[in-house]
Scaffold this motif. Structure first.
Motif, PDB file in Angstrom:
ATOM      1  N   GLY A 172       0.891  -1.151   0.000  1.00  0.00           N
ATOM      2  CA  GLY A 172       0.000   0.000   0.000  1.00  0.00           C
ATOM      3  C   GLY A 172       0.920   1.189   0.000  1.00  0.00           C
ATOM      4  N   ARG A 173       0.593   2.146  -0.790  1.00  0.00           N
ATOM      5  CA  ARG A 173       1.524   3.220  -0.994  1.00  0.00           C
ATOM      6  C   ARG A 173       1.280   4.334   0.006  1.00  0.00           C
ATOM      7  NH1 ARG A 173       2.542   3.206  -6.835  1.00  0.00           N
ATOM      8  NH2 ARG A 173       1.944   5.375  -6.854  1.00  0.00           N
ATOM      9  N   VAL A 174       2.136   5.346  -0.038  1.00  0.00           N
ATOM     10  CA  VAL A 174       2.029   6.459   0.893  1.00  0.00           C
ATOM     11  C   VAL A 174       0.987   7.449   0.371  1.00  0.00           C
ATOM     12  CG1 VAL A 174       3.330   8.259   2.071  1.00  0.00           C
ATOM     13  CG2 VAL A 174       4.485   6.170   1.310  1.00  0.00           C
ATOM     14  N   GLN A 175       0.056   7.823   1.217  1.00  0.00           N
ATOM     15  CA  GLN A 175      -0.936   8.820   0.814  1.00  0.00           C
ATOM     16  C   GLN A 175      -0.322  10.210   0.919  1.00  0.00           C
ATOM     17  OE1 GLN A 175      -4.624   8.240   2.931  1.00  0.00           O
ATOM     18  NE2 GLN A 175      -5.077   6.451   1.671  1.00  0.00           N
ATOM     19  N   ILE A 176      -0.493  11.000  -0.113  1.00  0.00           N
ATOM     20  CA  ILE A 176       0.168  12.307  -0.124  1.00  0.00           C
ATOM     21  C   ILE A 176      -0.817  13.458  -0.315  1.00  0.00           C
ATOM     22  CG2 ILE A 176       2.388  11.404  -0.943  1.00  0.00           C
ATOM     23  CD1 ILE A 176       1.441  12.603  -3.719  1.00  0.00           C
ATOM     24  N   GLY A 177      -2.054  13.232   0.008  1.00  0.00           N
ATOM     25  CA  GLY A 177      -3.022  14.336  -0.072  1.00  0.00           C
ATOM     26  C   GLY A 177      -3.935  14.212  -1.284  1.00  0.00           C
ATOM     27  N   LEU A 178      -4.839  15.164  -1.409  1.00  0.00           N
ATOM     28  CA  LEU A 178      -5.892  15.067  -2.424  1.00  0.00           C
ATOM     29  C   LEU A 178      -5.475  15.754  -3.721  1.00  0.00           C
ATOM     30  CD1 LEU A 178      -8.929  15.805  -0.075  1.00  0.00           C
ATOM     31  CD2 LEU A 178      -7.832  13.618  -0.612  1.00  0.00           C
ATOM     32  N   CYS A 179      -6.017  15.264  -4.821  1.00  0.00           N
ATOM     33  CA  CYS A 179      -5.689  15.818  -6.139  1.00  0.00           C
ATOM     34  C   CYS A 179      -6.276  17.227  -6.264  1.00  0.00           C
ATOM     35  CB  CYS A 179      -6.265  14.914  -7.226  1.00  0.00           C
ATOM     36  SG  CYS A 179      -6.006  15.571  -8.883  1.00  0.00           S
ATOM     37  N   PRO A 180      -5.425  18.237  -6.543  1.00  0.00           N
ATOM     38  CA  PRO A 180      -5.895  19.621  -6.585  1.00  0.00           C
ATOM     39  C   PRO A 180      -6.382  20.059  -7.972  1.00  0.00           C
ATOM     40  CG  PRO A 180      -3.514  19.574  -6.781  1.00  0.00           C
ATOM     41  CD  PRO A 180      -3.968  18.135  -6.730  1.00  0.00           C
ATOM     42  N   THR A 181      -6.426  19.124  -8.915  1.00  0.00           N
ATOM     43  CA  THR A 181      -6.793  19.504 -10.286  1.00  0.00           C
ATOM     44  C   THR A 181      -8.244  19.991 -10.341  1.00  0.00           C
ATOM     45  OG1 THR A 181      -5.311  17.766 -11.045  1.00  0.00           O
ATOM     46  CG2 THR A 181      -6.838  18.679 -12.678  1.00  0.00           C
ATOM     47  N   VAL A 182      -8.439  21.049 -11.104  1.00  0.00           N
ATOM     48  CA  VAL A 182      -9.809  21.537 -11.280  1.00  0.00           C
ATOM     49  C   VAL A 182     -10.399  20.895 -12.534  1.00  0.00           C
ATOM     50  CG1 VAL A 182     -11.243  23.563 -11.714  1.00  0.00           C
ATOM     51  CG2 VAL A 182      -9.333  23.688 -10.091  1.00  0.00           C
ATOM     52  N   ASN A 184     -14.013  20.686 -14.626  1.00  0.00           N
ATOM     53  CA  ASN A 184     -15.377  21.240 -14.749  1.00  0.00           C
ATOM     54  C   ASN A 184     -15.757  22.097 -13.538  1.00  0.00           C
ATOM     55  OD1 ASN A 184     -15.581  19.791 -17.138  1.00  0.00           O
ATOM     56  ND2 ASN A 184     -16.459  18.008 -16.109  1.00  0.00           N
ATOM     57  N   ASP A 185     -14.876  23.033 -13.201  1.00  0.00           N
ATOM     58  CA  ASP A 185     -15.130  23.952 -12.089  1.00  0.00           C
ATOM     59  C   ASP A 185     -15.175  23.276 -10.726  1.00  0.00           C
ATOM     60  OD1 ASP A 185     -15.121  26.175 -13.652  1.00  0.00           O
ATOM     61  OD2 ASP A 185     -17.294  26.204 -13.967  1.00  0.00           O
ATOM     62  N   ASN A 186     -14.890  21.984 -10.695  1.00  0.00           N
ATOM     63  CA  ASN A 186     -14.850  21.318  -9.394  1.00  0.00           C
ATOM     64  C   ASN A 186     -13.441  20.829  -9.107  1.00  0.00           C
ATOM     65  OD1 ASN A 186     -17.480  21.433  -8.267  1.00  0.00           O
ATOM     66  ND2 ASN A 186     -18.147  20.068  -9.931  1.00  0.00           N
ATOM     67  N   TRP A 187     -13.163  20.710  -7.841  1.00  0.00           N
ATOM     68  CA  TRP A 187     -11.879  20.203  -7.388  1.00  0.00           C
ATOM     69  C   TRP A 187     -11.933  18.679  -7.466  1.00  0.00           C
ATOM     70  CZ3 TRP A 187     -10.895  19.641  -1.526  1.00  0.00           C
ATOM     71  CH2 TRP A 187      -9.567  19.240  -1.303  1.00  0.00           C
TER      72      TRP A 187
END
Ligand code: ZN
Ligand code: ZN
Length: 235
Positions: A172-182, A184-187
């Motif tokens: 299981g890999r290391v979690q490094i936070g959430l994807c910040p890509t926008v 369709n106007d959503n995160w």
């Protein structure tokens, strides 16, 4: 044909001194402490150590949030990926370089040679250590009675490095936070993961990818912006 000992020989045939080997030596090897296959496997492991070190050292740089190579300003104080002590310990002083140095020192002492000169940081020292051990491995397998322990230590060191480099140690890999890509106007907001075995982060949801140290840093900055915006909206 090899002259292999037969039970009628009636005496204890010499065996390889490597703890996990203990293979009976051939006649042609009878003047050795460690067998030829142990020598070959050890030579291969020693040769692979510089590349493993380089890979772990890059990973450690990401864990430390180190400066841009050659850049004037330091980057974010937040490291791009969470630090893992095993990796930092192996690449730092007292890690791989110290473990190889201990073997070199013992061999030099057995050879009656002067102690090795100071060789600088682990990154500077490891090529010299690898060269020394490679050049003198045949001597050690032939003439150094304690070589079995060193072969075993080198096997363990190589296995530790290889396991960490492949990211196998912690499945299981290391979690490094959430994807910040926008999108369709959503995160996007998908949990991103990284492993020490690959310098590529890929979002399975939106397909965005980050591959270099600079891109990892941009990723971290974008994540912080998103979090700051989210906090601003909530306030
Ligand atoms: Zn052996
Ligand atoms: Zn995404």
């Amino acid at each position: 044909m090899h002259d292999h000992p037969t039970p009628e020989d009636g005496y204890e045939w010499p065996t390889c001194v490597t703890p996990r080997c203990k293979r009976q030596l051939w006649v042609a090897e009878a003047n050795r402490w460690a067998c030829r296959p142990c020598e070959d496997a050890t030579a291969q492991r020693i040769r692979e150590l510089p590349a493993l070190f380089a890979q772990l050292d890059t990973t450690a740089a990401l864990m430390r949030g180190s400066r841009r190579p050659g850049g004037a300003t330091s980057g974010s104080k937040t490291p791009p990926i969470p630090p893992r002590l095993e990796v930092l310990a192996l690449v730092g002083p007292g890690g791989i370089d110290a473990r190889l140095s201990a073997i070199e020192d013992a061999w030099r002492s057995a050879l009656g040679w002067t102690i090795a000169p100071w060789r600088g940081s682990p990154k500077q020292a490891i090529p010299h250590l690898v060269e020394f051990l490679s050049n003198n491995l045949l001597w050690a397998c032939s003439s150094y009675e304690e070589i079995g322990q060193d072969i075993d230590d080198l096997r363990k060191l190589h296995a530790e490095c290889a396991a960490l480099a492949a990211g196998e140690k912690r499945p299981g890999r290391v979690q490094i936070g959430l994807c910040p890509t926008v999108v369709n106007d959503n995160w996007c907001g998908t949990q991103l993961t990284a492993s020490t075995g690959s310098h590529r982060i890929h979002c399975p949801e939106c397909g965005n990818r980050w591959e270099t140290l600079g891109e990892w840093r941009e990723l971290r900055a974008a994540q912080e912006r998103v979090l700051a915006e989210a906090a601003g909206v909530a306030a």
